[in-house]
Scaffold this motif. Sequence first.
Motif, mmCIF file in Angstrom:
data_model
loop_
_atom_site.group_PDB
_atom_site.id
_atom_site.type_symbol
_atom_site.label_atom_id
_atom_site.label_comp_id
_atom_site.label_asym_id
_atom_site.label_seq_id
_atom_site.Cartn_x
_atom_site.Cartn_y
_atom_site.Cartn_z
ATOM 1 N N LYS A 3 0.844 -1.186 0.000
ATOM 2 C CA LYS A 3 0.000 0.000 0.000
ATOM 3 C C LYS A 3 0.890 1.251 0.000
ATOM 4 N N PRO A 4 0.330 2.407 -0.368
ATOM 5 C CA PRO A 4 1.152 3.632 -0.400
ATOM 6 C C PRO A 4 1.766 3.975 0.951
ATOM 7 N N TYR A 5 1.096 3.595 2.051
ATOM 8 C CA TYR A 5 1.580 3.950 3.390
ATOM 9 C C TYR A 5 2.487 2.879 3.992
ATOM 10 N N ALA A 6 2.814 1.854 3.221
ATOM 11 C CA ALA A 6 3.761 0.838 3.682
ATOM 12 C C ALA A 6 5.185 1.393 3.616
ATOM 13 N N THR A 7 6.068 0.798 4.414
ATOM 14 C CA THR A 7 7.475 1.199 4.401
ATOM 15 C C THR A 7 8.191 0.484 3.268
ATOM 16 N N ARG A 8 8.771 1.255 2.372
ATOM 17 C CA ARG A 8 9.454 0.684 1.218
ATOM 18 C C ARG A 8 10.965 0.616 1.461
ATOM 19 N N PRO A 9 11.586 -0.499 1.101
ATOM 20 C CA PRO A 9 13.027 -0.632 1.335
ATOM 21 C C PRO A 9 13.839 0.488 0.711
ATOM 22 N N GLU A 10 13.442 0.924 -0.473
ATOM 23 C CA GLU A 10 14.215 1.961 -1.159
ATOM 24 C C GLU A 10 14.131 3.317 -0.467
ATOM 25 N N ASP A 11 13.141 3.472 0.428
ATOM 26 C CA ASP A 11 12.997 4.725 1.164
ATOM 27 C C ASP A 11 13.631 4.669 2.549
ATOM 28 N N SER A 12 14.317 3.595 2.868
ATOM 29 C CA SER A 12 14.916 3.458 4.195
ATOM 30 C C SER A 12 15.872 4.606 4.498
ATOM 31 N N ARG A 13 15.905 5.024 5.736
ATOM 32 C CA ARG A 13 16.844 6.062 6.155
ATOM 33 C C ARG A 13 18.258 5.497 6.350
ATOM 34 N N GLY A 14 18.414 4.214 6.097
ATOM 35 C CA GLY A 14 19.751 3.643 6.090
ATOM 36 C C GLY A 14 20.196 3.105 7.433
ATOM 37 N N ARG A 15 21.495 2.863 7.515
ATOM 38 C CA ARG A 15 22.122 2.285 8.703
ATOM 39 C C ARG A 15 23.122 3.280 9.286
ATOM 40 N N LEU A 16 23.426 3.132 10.557
ATOM 41 C CA LEU A 16 24.393 4.022 11.188
ATOM 42 C C LEU A 16 25.744 3.912 10.491
ATOM 43 N N HIS A 17 26.144 2.691 10.142
ATOM 44 C CA HIS A 17 27.384 2.456 9.408
ATOM 45 C C HIS A 17 27.002 2.046 7.979
ATOM 46 N N THR A 18 27.419 2.816 7.016
ATOM 47 C CA THR A 18 27.032 2.575 5.624
ATOM 48 C C THR A 18 27.567 1.231 5.141
ATOM 49 N N GLU A 19 26.695 0.487 4.469
ATOM 50 C CA GLU A 19 27.069 -0.792 3.884
ATOM 51 C C GLU A 19 26.558 -0.851 2.448
ATOM 52 N N ALA A 20 27.234 -1.649 1.639
ATOM 53 C CA ALA A 20 26.751 -1.892 0.281
ATOM 54 C C ALA A 20 25.452 -2.685 0.342
ATOM 55 N N MET A 21 24.552 -2.419 -0.567
ATOM 56 C CA MET A 21 23.280 -3.145 -0.617
ATOM 57 C C MET A 21 23.529 -4.608 -0.968
ATOM 58 N N SER A 22 22.722 -5.468 -0.380
ATOM 59 C CA SER A 22 22.779 -6.884 -0.725
ATOM 60 C C SER A 22 22.255 -7.075 -2.144
ATOM 61 N N THR A 23 22.811 -8.040 -2.853
ATOM 62 C CA THR A 23 22.366 -8.295 -4.221
ATOM 63 C C THR A 23 21.077 -9.094 -4.276
ATOM 64 N N PHE A 24 20.678 -9.728 -3.171
ATOM 65 C CA PHE A 24 19.499 -10.601 -3.221
ATOM 66 C C PHE A 24 18.561 -10.449 -2.032
ATOM 67 N N ARG A 25 18.867 -9.539 -1.102
ATOM 68 C CA ARG A 25 17.987 -9.305 0.051
ATOM 69 C C ARG A 25 17.696 -7.823 0.195
ATOM 70 N N SER A 26 16.463 -7.514 0.591
ATOM 71 C CA SER A 26 16.146 -6.124 0.908
ATOM 72 C C SER A 26 16.789 -5.767 2.247
ATOM 73 N N PRO A 27 16.907 -4.480 2.562
ATOM 74 C CA PRO A 27 17.488 -4.095 3.856
ATOM 75 C C PRO A 27 16.765 -4.716 5.046
ATOM 76 N N PHE A 28 15.449 -4.850 4.950
ATOM 77 C CA PHE A 28 14.697 -5.385 6.086
ATOM 78 C C PHE A 28 14.812 -6.904 6.173
ATOM 79 N N GLN A 29 14.970 -7.579 5.046
ATOM 80 C CA GLN A 29 15.275 -9.009 5.076
ATOM 81 C C GLN A 29 16.640 -9.235 5.728
ATOM 82 N N ARG A 30 17.565 -8.375 5.413
ATOM 83 C CA ARG A 30 18.905 -8.472 5.994
ATOM 84 C C ARG A 30 18.837 -8.264 7.513
#
Length: 397
Positions: A3-30
């Motif tokens: 839904k429009p009000y769901a949290t989308r992985p691409e809109d995440s505010r990120g992590r305290l320590h920057t990491e490269a994105m996983s090639t096969f998992r979303s940030p929340f799966q990670r």
Amino acid sequence: MLKPYATRPEDSRGRLHTEAMSTFRSPFQRDRDRIIHSSAFRRLKHKTQVFIEHEGDYYRTRLTHSIEVAQVARTLAGALGLNTDLAEAIALAHDLGHPPFGHTGEDALCDLMAPYGGFDHNAQALRIVTLLECHYADFDGLNLTWETLEGIAKHNGPVARADGTPLKGDVLPYALVECNAAFDLELHGYASAEAQVAAIADDIAYNHHDLHDGLRSGLFTEADLMELPITGPAFAEVDRLYPGLDVMRRRHEALRRVFGVMVEDVLLVAETRLGPANLSHAQDVRDLNLTIIRFSDRLFRELKVIRHFLFNRMYRAPSVVEMRAQVTTMVRELFPLFMDRPDLLPAEWRRDMDAAYGQTELARIVADYVSGMTDRFAIQEHARLIRGEKPVGERYL
């Protein structure tokens, strides 16, 4: 589809320590995977839900409770078009900070830590996932996303006012303050819809499984539940549909109907509130400044009757109260012992103890150690260090 009000992985505010994105998992799966693989999550296997871990093989532990909460959270989030991975991650992490012996152990540590900035299991969960899990080369903790940390901190609602003063108590727990100073979690605001789902999933899970465990323990009977709202109609329906059903099947059929009533009520309330709200972004849920994922007023009143019953017949049953007194004594005796004799801690903890610059810092390290204990280990250490008992295999006699 989200839904429009769901949290989308691409809109995440990120992590305290920057990491490269996983090639096969979303940030929340990670996030979810890191929580499941953490030492703190494994230790929940031997931590109390209501009954001390060793009292029976069928009672819920803090681990099985967390798994049930995560299952409910995924179900609700999926039905509402929310991010199931984020809801699940928050649900799996929500009790990581519980000390041994459940809320009894927490109450004891709250008293012991009052002079040193307090203790709260939600705040301790943040300390675990941001500091104490030391497995990764690049950072302490699990380096979870902002959204998961926010959910751990605020799944039950805001914890501070806009000026930073606590909504409950005199001060915010130090673990929460330290985490928030490093990564502003906006403690005065409401959390995402997914975090609210994790919170109500917690309520659904324990309302359901505490009835199961109370019946199995013999602290009350099915006849007692026939006199209560929700449970009474559920048993009556099973008796009508399946007359003469054996005891265990009858119990299961009735309580799964109780479970269904709670889930369906939450979904109806959420859909009624979310539908007309014209929300176009996850932040819009936070900006409503209210809990939108909740029970209806009617069901909430009926659940209060059940909770009152469980409080009197289960949580304050003489056998449970007796055990609470015993384990409270254990925590109250172990904590000052380690404060006076930090050399008794395992070698990997002594470096931090040696670096402690005062009693407050020392107490917080001791609280980390004691709160991380399982029921089993706390009982064994109390027997060894306080009562001077010798181990026989894995038991102390």
